[in-house]
Motif scaffolding. Sequence first.
Motif, PDB file in Angstrom:
ATOM      1  N   GLN A   5       5.768 -71.093 -54.227  1.00  0.00           N
ATOM      2  CA  GLN A   5       4.907 -72.255 -54.079  1.00  0.00           C
ATOM      3  C   GLN A   5       3.727 -72.177 -55.034  1.00  0.00           C
ATOM      4  O   GLN A   5       3.139 -71.114 -55.238  1.00  0.00           O
ATOM      5  N   THR A   6       3.376 -73.317 -55.597  1.00  0.00           N
ATOM      6  CA  THR A   6       2.225 -73.428 -56.474  1.00  0.00           C
ATOM      7  C   THR A   6       0.957 -73.394 -55.621  1.00  0.00           C
ATOM      8  O   THR A   6       0.930 -73.945 -54.518  1.00  0.00           O
ATOM      9  N   LEU A   7      -0.078 -72.736 -56.149  1.00  0.00           N
ATOM     10  CA  LEU A   7      -1.331 -72.600 -55.414  1.00  0.00           C
ATOM     11  C   LEU A   7      -2.494 -73.179 -56.195  1.00  0.00           C
ATOM     12  O   LEU A   7      -2.502 -73.174 -57.423  1.00  0.00           O
ATOM     13  N   LYS A   8      -3.500 -73.622 -55.445  1.00  0.00           N
ATOM     14  CA  LYS A   8      -4.809 -73.929 -56.034  1.00  0.00           C
ATOM     15  C   LYS A   8      -5.728 -72.807 -55.561  1.00  0.00           C
ATOM     16  O   LYS A   8      -5.889 -72.578 -54.362  1.00  0.00           O
ATOM     17  N   LEU A   9      -6.308 -72.123 -56.512  1.00  0.00           N
ATOM     18  CA  LEU A   9      -7.155 -70.978 -56.225  1.00  0.00           C
ATOM     19  C   LEU A   9      -8.588 -71.312 -56.616  1.00  0.00           C
ATOM     20  O   LEU A   9      -8.835 -71.770 -57.740  1.00  0.00           O
ATOM     21  N   THR A  10      -9.513 -71.131 -55.685  1.00  0.00           N
ATOM     22  CA  THR A  10     -10.938 -71.234 -56.004  1.00  0.00           C
ATOM     23  C   THR A  10     -11.388 -69.810 -56.250  1.00  0.00           C
ATOM     24  O   THR A  10     -11.348 -68.967 -55.350  1.00  0.00           O
ATOM     25  N   TYR A  11     -11.776 -69.540 -57.500  1.00  0.00           N
ATOM     26  CA  TYR A  11     -11.971 -68.169 -57.952  1.00  0.00           C
ATOM     27  C   TYR A  11     -13.259 -68.032 -58.757  1.00  0.00           C
ATOM     28  O   TYR A  11     -13.576 -68.883 -59.583  1.00  0.00           O
ATOM     29  N   GLN A  12     -13.972 -66.934 -58.499  1.00  0.00           N
ATOM     30  CA  GLN A  12     -15.168 -66.647 -59.276  1.00  0.00           C
ATOM     31  C   GLN A  12     -15.094 -65.220 -59.793  1.00  0.00           C
ATOM     32  O   GLN A  12     -15.211 -64.264 -59.025  1.00  0.00           O
ATOM     33  N   SER A  13     -14.874 -65.087 -61.085  1.00  0.00           N
ATOM     34  CA  SER A  13     -14.822 -63.762 -61.688  1.00  0.00           C
ATOM     35  C   SER A  13     -16.243 -63.190 -61.730  1.00  0.00           C
ATOM     36  O   SER A  13     -17.227 -63.901 -61.516  1.00  0.00           O
ATOM     37  N   PHE A  14     -16.350 -61.914 -62.013  1.00  0.00           N
ATOM     38  CA  PHE A  14     -17.673 -61.293 -62.116  1.00  0.00           C
ATOM     39  C   PHE A  14     -18.480 -61.896 -63.261  1.00  0.00           C
ATOM     40  O   PHE A  14     -19.699 -61.893 -63.236  1.00  0.00           O
ATOM     41  N   LYS A  15     -17.806 -62.406 -64.266  1.00  0.00           N
ATOM     42  CA  LYS A  15     -18.494 -62.975 -65.429  1.00  0.00           C
ATOM     43  C   LYS A  15     -18.937 -64.422 -65.216  1.00  0.00           C
ATOM     44  O   LYS A  15     -19.832 -64.899 -65.901  1.00  0.00           O
ATOM     45  N   ALA A  16     -18.308 -65.130 -64.277  1.00  0.00           N
ATOM     46  CA  ALA A  16     -18.572 -66.560 -64.094  1.00  0.00           C
ATOM     47  C   ALA A  16     -19.823 -66.805 -63.255  1.00  0.00           C
ATOM     48  O   ALA A  16     -20.100 -66.077 -62.302  1.00  0.00           O
ATOM     49  N   ARG A  17     -20.559 -67.844 -63.618  1.00  0.00           N
ATOM     50  CA  ARG A  17     -21.749 -68.224 -62.852  1.00  0.00           C
ATOM     51  C   ARG A  17     -21.386 -68.926 -61.547  1.00  0.00           C
ATOM     52  O   ARG A  17     -22.125 -68.877 -60.582  1.00  0.00           O
ATOM     53  N   GLN A  18     -20.250 -69.629 -61.567  1.00  0.00           N
ATOM     54  CA  GLN A  18     -19.801 -70.322 -60.364  1.00  0.00           C
ATOM     55  C   GLN A  18     -18.285 -70.314 -60.289  1.00  0.00           C
ATOM     56  O   GLN A  18     -17.601 -70.077 -61.273  1.00  0.00           O
ATOM     57  N   ALA A  19     -17.778 -70.574 -59.110  1.00  0.00           N
ATOM     58  CA  ALA A  19     -16.334 -70.583 -58.886  1.00  0.00           C
ATOM     59  C   ALA A  19     -15.694 -71.788 -59.564  1.00  0.00           C
ATOM     60  O   ALA A  19     -16.333 -72.818 -59.768  1.00  0.00           O
TER      61      ALA A  19
END
Length: 165
Positions: A5-19
Motif C-alpha cells: 500500500q502507498t503511504l503518505k508520511l509526515t516526516y521531519q528529518s534532523f536537518k529540516a525546520r518543519q515536517a
Amino acid sequence: MQNKQTLKLTYQSFKARQAADIILYPYLLKEYRNRWFLLAMNRKGKEIATFALDRMQAVTVLPDEPYRLHRSFHPQDYFKDIVGVTRNIGDSPVEILFLANTVQAPYIQTKPIHPSQTIVEQTSAGTTFCITVIPNFELERELIGFGEGLTVLAPRFLFSGSNAK
C-alpha cells in the motif's frame, strides 16, 4: 508493506525546520543500533530513501494511490557494501585502510566493522585493517567512535574531520 500500500508520511528529518508530507512506496523495515528505519521509494523519485521511524509524525494509508514496486531493490545486495542503513546512490565501494591502536584492535578484530574486513598488518603500534564499503554517515560515526584509538589511513578524502592522515 505486506499489503503493498502507498503511504503518505509526515516526516521531519534532523536537518529540516518543519515536517513535510511525502508520498512513498514502502519496501523494508530495518533496525540499526536500536533505531528502526523504513526503506521506501518517494513517488517523485526512483531511488530508495531511508526514513527513521522516530522522525515520523504521521502515517496515512492511501488506498486509492497505486503502489509501485522498485524492480531493482534487493535488500541483500543493497546492504552488502555498507555499514548501517543509508546508501549514497551511485557511489561505489572503496578500500578504506585504518590503523587501530593495541587497545582498540582486539575489539575491531573480534567484532568486525564490516564483513569485508581483513587484517593488513600487525605491528607494535597496532593493527592495520582494510574494509571495502561505500562511505556513509554510519561508517563515519563507527570509525569516529573509536576516538584517538583509530586513524584512517586511506583514502585521503575520507572523513576530513577525523584522525585521517
